[in-house]
Design a protein around this motif. Structure first.
Motif, PDB file in Angstrom:
ATOM      1  N   CYS A 180       0.864  -1.174   0.000  1.00  0.00           N
ATOM      2  CA  CYS A 180       0.000   0.000   0.000  1.00  0.00           C
ATOM      3  C   CYS A 180       0.900   1.224   0.000  1.00  0.00           C
ATOM      4  O   CYS A 180       1.991   1.188   0.593  1.00  0.00           O
ATOM      5  N   LEU A 181       0.480   2.296  -0.650  1.00  0.00           N
ATOM      6  CA  LEU A 181       1.300   3.503  -0.751  1.00  0.00           C
ATOM      7  C   LEU A 181       0.614   4.672  -0.051  1.00  0.00           C
ATOM      8  O   LEU A 181      -0.617   4.765  -0.043  1.00  0.00           O
ATOM      9  N   TYR A 182       1.441   5.555   0.508  1.00  0.00           N
ATOM     10  CA  TYR A 182       0.929   6.605   1.383  1.00  0.00           C
ATOM     11  C   TYR A 182       1.811   7.839   1.223  1.00  0.00           C
ATOM     12  O   TYR A 182       3.036   7.751   1.335  1.00  0.00           O
ATOM     13  N   ALA A 183       1.182   8.977   0.943  1.00  0.00           N
ATOM     14  CA  ALA A 183       1.916  10.237   0.827  1.00  0.00           C
ATOM     15  C   ALA A 183       1.191  11.290   1.660  1.00  0.00           C
ATOM     16  O   ALA A 183       0.399  12.076   1.125  1.00  0.00           O
ATOM     17  N   PRO A 201      -2.396  -0.714  -9.643  1.00  0.00           N
ATOM     18  CA  PRO A 201      -3.513  -1.185  -8.822  1.00  0.00           C
ATOM     19  C   PRO A 201      -3.227  -1.272  -7.319  1.00  0.00           C
ATOM     20  O   PRO A 201      -4.060  -1.779  -6.573  1.00  0.00           O
ATOM     21  N   LYS A 202      -2.072  -0.796  -6.879  1.00  0.00           N
ATOM     22  CA  LYS A 202      -1.807  -0.801  -5.442  1.00  0.00           C
ATOM     23  C   LYS A 202      -2.743   0.203  -4.758  1.00  0.00           C
ATOM     24  O   LYS A 202      -3.013   1.277  -5.294  1.00  0.00           O
ATOM     25  N   PRO A 203      -3.228  -0.123  -3.575  1.00  0.00           N
ATOM     26  CA  PRO A 203      -4.107   0.798  -2.858  1.00  0.00           C
ATOM     27  C   PRO A 203      -3.347   2.009  -2.339  1.00  0.00           C
ATOM     28  O   PRO A 203      -2.161   1.924  -2.015  1.00  0.00           O
ATOM     29  N   PHE A 204      -4.059   3.135  -2.254  1.00  0.00           N
ATOM     30  CA  PHE A 204      -3.472   4.391  -1.792  1.00  0.00           C
ATOM     31  C   PHE A 204      -4.148   4.826  -0.506  1.00  0.00           C
ATOM     32  O   PHE A 204      -5.369   4.832  -0.399  1.00  0.00           O
ATOM     33  N   ASN A 205      -3.334   5.201   0.491  1.00  0.00           N
ATOM     34  CA  ASN A 205      -3.832   5.718   1.762  1.00  0.00           C
ATOM     35  C   ASN A 205      -3.787   7.237   1.745  1.00  0.00           C
ATOM     36  O   ASN A 205      -2.751   7.835   1.454  1.00  0.00           O
ATOM     37  N   GLY A 222     -10.684   7.537  -6.023  1.00  0.00           N
ATOM     38  CA  GLY A 222     -10.005   6.248  -6.094  1.00  0.00           C
ATOM     39  C   GLY A 222      -9.226   5.877  -4.855  1.00  0.00           C
ATOM     40  O   GLY A 222      -8.523   4.855  -4.847  1.00  0.00           O
ATOM     41  N   VAL A 223      -9.331   6.692  -3.804  1.00  0.00           N
ATOM     42  CA  VAL A 223      -8.628   6.388  -2.547  1.00  0.00           C
ATOM     43  C   VAL A 223      -9.182   5.093  -1.955  1.00  0.00           C
ATOM     44  O   VAL A 223     -10.392   4.897  -1.894  1.00  0.00           O
TER      45      VAL A 223
END
Length: 271
Positions: A180-183, A201-205, A222-223
């Motif tokens: 999961c990716l997070y910025a 397609p990786k989920p975003f936080n 899309g979050v």
């Protein structure tokens, strides 16, 4: 109480579709209260926990954090994502050792930041940052724990509002094994949508620590998941300090009228 394996499996399924909120408690009471409201998962907050111990954010130890995570995991039925700061180490080997220790607390997810804490050089060199994520991935896979790894790019939080740099790092962290990716720090719809599209397609936080986007609006961008960091803890501290200052400075107690009814609190924790 679900087993740790069951919590981890449920947590991964939450990341497969839709959008969910993963609020951040700072102690057992706040964790149990959030569980009672119907949330599907929780996340720790380094800042909220630090303040509860009388320390500033990023001034708690690895021992402190691991004990805290174990306590939270044992207190609730929900999966917990760990705010594991920068892994409490600089070099990849140190990150790996610490991540291995964190997985034994029962957490279902764990995030690793690329911030150094140094205002002059706020982010780790990209190559080192990637190796740190890769080391965390290997540590998680070594014992087949199934812990979900979150890769965080802290550029916006540290005054580097460079979306291209941020996305480039997030993609590199995904390639290194982040699930999961997070910025944290992204606020505009355009920036959020661009980051979500780039890592798909990786989920975003998405971090929401201020009034603004609703859950529905974030979902439309899309979050996949929304966390609030130390915001709930700040709200609690705001009420406490406001009422206490009124007593100290004015000798009045009007602020106490905003307190939550004791009977309802007792009822909430009586189960």
């Amino acid at each position: 109480m679900p087993s740790t394996a069951e919590k981890r499996s449920a947590f991964r399924k939450l990341h497969e579709s839709g959008c969910f909120v993963i609020p951040n408690p700072w102690d057992v009471g706040s964790a149990r209260a959030l569980q009672g409201m119907g949330f599907k998962a929780l996340a720790s907050t380094s800042a909220g926990f630090a303040w509860s111990t009388g320390k500033a954010d990023n001034h708690i130890t690895l021992d402190n954090v691991c004990d805290h995570l174990s306590t939270l995991c044992a207190a609730v039925d929900l999966p917990l994502n760990a705010d594991f700061e920068n892994g409490f180490a600089v070099e990849p080997d140190g990150v790996a050792a610490n991540v291995s220790r964190a997985t034994k607390t029962g957490v279902a997810g764990l995030s690793i930041e690329d911030s150094t804490g140094d205002k002059n050089e706020p982010l780790y060199d990209k190559t080192l940052a990637i190796e740190r994520i890769r080391a965390a991935r290997k540590a998680i896979d070594a014992d087949h724990s199934g812990v979900l790894l979150v890769g965080r790019c802290e550029a916006f939080l540290w005054g580097i509002p460079d979306l291209k740099l941020t996305v480039d790092r997030l993609l590199a962290y995904a390639d290194a094994g982040a699930d999961c990716l997070y910025a944290p720090g992204l606020k505009s719809k355009d920036d959020i949508a661009a980051a979500v599209k780039a890592v798909h397609p990786k989920p975003f936080n998405l971090l929401i620590g201020w009034p603004g986007l609703s859950v529905a609006e974030a979902a439309d961008l899309g979050v996949r998941r929304i966390s609030v960091g130390g915001a709930l803890a700040r709200v609690a501290w705001g009420g406490f300090l406001g009422a206490a200052r009124q007593i100290a400075e004015k000798g009045t107690f009007d602020g106490l009228g905003a307190g939550y009814p004791a009977g309802q609190l007792n009822a909430m924790f009586s189960g």
